[in-house]
Scaffold this active site. Structure first.
Site: not given
Length: 434
Positions: A9, A50, A75, A124, A238, A314
């Protein structure tokens, strides 16, 4: 031939944030813990942690017995599905980690199985111990581990001895894999193969993602457990400027126009619609004037401040700023065609390529998702950033940017889960403008 169960994990407190992993090698016949691994790895995402946990667990198994047949239980649906070959590995951070994991043991010796989080407590706990140690400026030490494993669960995985002629390693391995893979978990032989029709969900960095609604069905369906309330980015393009109806290139390298009268009416309309829904908890805007004006209109109606995120601006269209598509095609035909053909091509005169914009927007997205976990945030931005976020969430190719319609003052929405899953909820909604 030895048989092991590897449970692994990883976690990130912030995604990205302080991260660590844990892995344990078990004897499936007795439930005995044969090896534990854990490490604080600094700032990273859940998915990176992970994969690091998987690598550590496989290495530990290899150190114990290089010829071992291993069942990996995690998991993380993302890691299980990608290492099983059912989902493509697109994210640049994941590819080298997956390749490293695949080289530790022969593919014929490893199978993968998804398990719910509550059945992965040992790994975990180790991952959390590693993160706790990192918070104190230390590394995890085995002597300090308090991880607990349910030995009865390990014994339930026990498989009978492999049958077959003495020395027939291939037959023995196949028999053990069949016995261990109680849920028909696939072998790793198909790693990096083409995906099945189920495809691959999108993840943060490329999107991709891991799990969605609660009550996960068996591995391979494309779904997994819900990890709580997502960070939902409500994406608002916008309102109109004087350049919008003329369909002129208007990016971050031009005149920075203000909203037109029509644009101000649109901003007011979307403010009323969002106030009626009552779900927005924060407002974030591109630094460009047209977005700040739109965001302020909504924020004033909702009683919220406006935060500025530079990464949401932008595209810089270079020498194309203020021109129509037809004008660009007449003046810069070769540059325009290159731009249409490749996301790495930039507009004439030092503009930004779509690849550059994608990196910038992805980083902004990760910052927002980390800062607003479990909340709904209004993100006021532009055509390219909105389309890019939707494209990444869907795992769509760059050319899909040219196949989306995005109207002025339209609303779109993407939800981001703590495990890296992204879910597109809305695209180009203009109902509030009618």
């Amino acid at each position: 031939m030895p048989r092991f169960v590897v449970e692994a994990d990883g976690g990130s407190r912030g995604n990205p944030g302080p991260a660590g992993y844990g892995a344990v090698v078990l004897d499936p016949a007795t439930g005995e813990t044969l090896a534990e691994r854990a490490e604080y790895i600094g700032v990273a995402t859940n998915n990176v942690a992970e994969y690091k946990g998987l690598i550590a667990g496989l290495r530990a198994a290899h150190e114990l017995a290089p010829d071992a047949v291993v069942l990996v239980r995690m998991d993380s649906k993302l890691v299980v599905e990608q290492m099983s070959g059912r989902w493509k590995i697109k994210h640049p951070d994941m590819k080298p980690l997956a390749a490293e994991a695949a080289k530790i043991l022969p593919r014929s010796q490893v199978t993968y199985e998804w398990i719910p989080r509550e059945k992965n407590k040992h790994a975990d706990r180790l991952a959390n111990e590693a993160m706790d140690a990192g918070k104190r400026g230390r590394q995890w030490e085995p002597s300090g581990s308090t991880a607990v494993f349910d030995r009865s669960a390990a014994r339930a995985l026990a498989a009978p001895p492999a049958s077959g002629p003495p020395g027939d390693a291939a037959a023995g391995a196949a028999a053990v894999r069949a016995a261990l893979a109680a849920s028909a978990a696939p072998t790793a032989d198909t790693l990096f193969a083409e995906p099945t029709a189920s495809g691959e969900p999108a993840a943060f960095g490329e999107p991709a993602a891991e799990e969605a609604p609660a009550g996960a069905p068996a591995a391979g369906t494309g779904w997994g457990p819900d990890l709580g309330a997502p960070a939902t980015l409500v994406l608002l393009r916008h309102g109109e400027t004087a350049l919008t109806p003329q369909k002129r290139f208007s990016g971050s390298g031009g005149t920075d126009p203000e909203l037109s009268p029509a644009g101000r009416r649109q901003a007011a309309a979307v403010a009323e619609a969002l106030a009626a829904r009552g779900t927005v908890q924060a407002v974030v805007s591109s630094p460009l004037r047209r977005c700040r004006e739109t965001a302020q209109a909504v924020a004033d109606r909702l009683g919220l401040p406006v935060a500025i995120e530079e990464g949401l601006r932008e595209t810089d269209f270079g020498a194309w700023e203020g021109l129509t598509f037809a004008e660009v095609r007449a003046r810069f035909p070769d540059d325009l065609q290159a731009w249409l053909d490749s996301p790495k091509a930039a507009p004439t005169g030092g503009g930004e390529s779509f690849a550059t914009v994608t990196r910038r927007v992805s980083a902004a997205r990760d910052r927002l998702v980390s800062a607003h976990a479990g909340r709904t945030v209004l993100v006021v931005t532009h055509v390219t950033p909105v389309k890019t976020l939707v494209r990444l969430a869907l795992g769509a190719p760059p050319e899909s940017l040219f196949k989306m319609e995005l109207s002025a003052a339209s609303l779109s929405a993407v939800a981001y889960y703590a495990d890296g899953n992204a879910s597109v909820r809305l695209l180009n909604d203009t109902g509030h403008l009618r």
